[in-house]
Design a protein around this motif. Sequence first.
Motif, PDB file in Angstrom:
ATOM      1  N   ALA A   1       0.818  -1.284  -0.082  1.00  0.00           N
ATOM      2  CA  ALA A   1       0.105   0.035   0.150  1.00  0.00           C
ATOM      3  C   ALA A   1       0.789   1.167  -0.102  1.00  0.00           C
ATOM      4  O   ALA A   1       0.483   2.151  -0.806  1.00  0.00           O
ATOM      5  CB  ALA A   1      -0.774  -0.183   1.248  1.00  0.00           C
ATOM      6  N   ALA A   2       1.855   1.337   0.829  1.00  0.00           N
ATOM      7  CA  ALA A   2       2.782   2.581   0.921  1.00  0.00           C
ATOM      8  C   ALA A   2       3.212   3.014  -0.571  1.00  0.00           C
ATOM      9  O   ALA A   2       3.438   3.866  -0.803  1.00  0.00           O
ATOM     10  CB  ALA A   2       3.664   2.283   1.799  1.00  0.00           C
ATOM     11  N   VAL A   3       3.828   1.906  -1.201  1.00  0.00           N
ATOM     12  CA  VAL A   3       4.572   2.152  -2.244  1.00  0.00           C
ATOM     13  C   VAL A   3       3.685   2.297  -3.390  1.00  0.00           C
ATOM     14  O   VAL A   3       3.960   3.449  -4.093  1.00  0.00           O
ATOM     15  CB  VAL A   3       5.220   0.797  -2.843  1.00  0.00           C
ATOM     16  N   THR A   4       2.521   1.997  -3.444  1.00  0.00           N
ATOM     17  CA  THR A   4       1.483   2.211  -4.476  1.00  0.00           C
ATOM     18  C   THR A   4       1.023   3.762  -4.180  1.00  0.00           C
ATOM     19  O   THR A   4       0.838   4.537  -5.085  1.00  0.00           O
ATOM     20  CB  THR A   4       0.025   1.642  -4.166  1.00  0.00           C
ATOM     21  N   ASN A   5       0.689   4.004  -2.821  1.00  0.00           N
ATOM     22  CA  ASN A   5       0.597   5.858  -2.582  1.00  0.00           C
ATOM     23  C   ASN A   5       1.700   6.557  -3.150  1.00  0.00           C
ATOM     24  O   ASN A   5       1.349   7.456  -3.582  1.00  0.00           O
ATOM     25  CB  ASN A   5       0.343   5.756  -1.171  1.00  0.00           C
ATOM     26  N   ALA A   6       2.938   6.177  -2.820  1.00  0.00           N
ATOM     27  CA  ALA A   6       4.141   6.797  -3.175  1.00  0.00           C
ATOM     28  C   ALA A   6       4.271   6.839  -4.693  1.00  0.00           C
ATOM     29  O   ALA A   6       4.419   7.983  -5.362  1.00  0.00           O
ATOM     30  CB  ALA A   6       5.365   6.371  -2.727  1.00  0.00           C
TER      31      ALA A   6
END
Length: 194
Positions: free
Chosen positions: A18-23
């Motif tokens: 999730a954090a990578v997708t958000n970034a």
Amino acid sequence: MTKEEILDYLMNKRNETAAVTNAEQILNEAQNKLQKDKKKFHKLIIAAWVFAAITWYGDSKGTAVVFALIALGLFGFKYLMYIAPDNEKVQNAQAELQKEMNDPIYQNGRKGFPEKFYNYWDVLRLWNLVNENRARDLQDAFNILENQHFQESQMQIQAEIKSLQEDIAASYHRAAVNSGIAAASTTISAITRK
């Protein structure tokens, strides 16, 4: 693995990605804004340079300098107010994405999971396939998702081909209309000469 174990496993993968997708989303938005802002005042700056060139070769050198200063001023304003801050946002977003991709949780989650499916959206689709009983196990879910990706790529190719065919048909139509107009013009010219 039971269905619940598979769902929990996929939920953990979603959380890991999730954090990578958000970034990535933040980076894409910053890059799109930069591209949009690079086009701001573009026509106005070019017009000012054209007027500067026209007046320079005319008799009004002072007016040419004014137009050149306007073009330079607009370019400087665009750079300082839009491009420089956008470049900084893009660099910050790239750094944040790299930080998230180097996160040990994200890196450890990659192990034993197919690389092409290790992103938030594909993991979500895998989770839905298992949750909706469209796949009995993880391997079935991978196979179904791979087929869906293939079908989506084929649909995209078909849409691109259709768009190209429509462009070609429109070009032929314009050419036919133009040749019809030219033929009518020639006919009218021939009749009026007699």
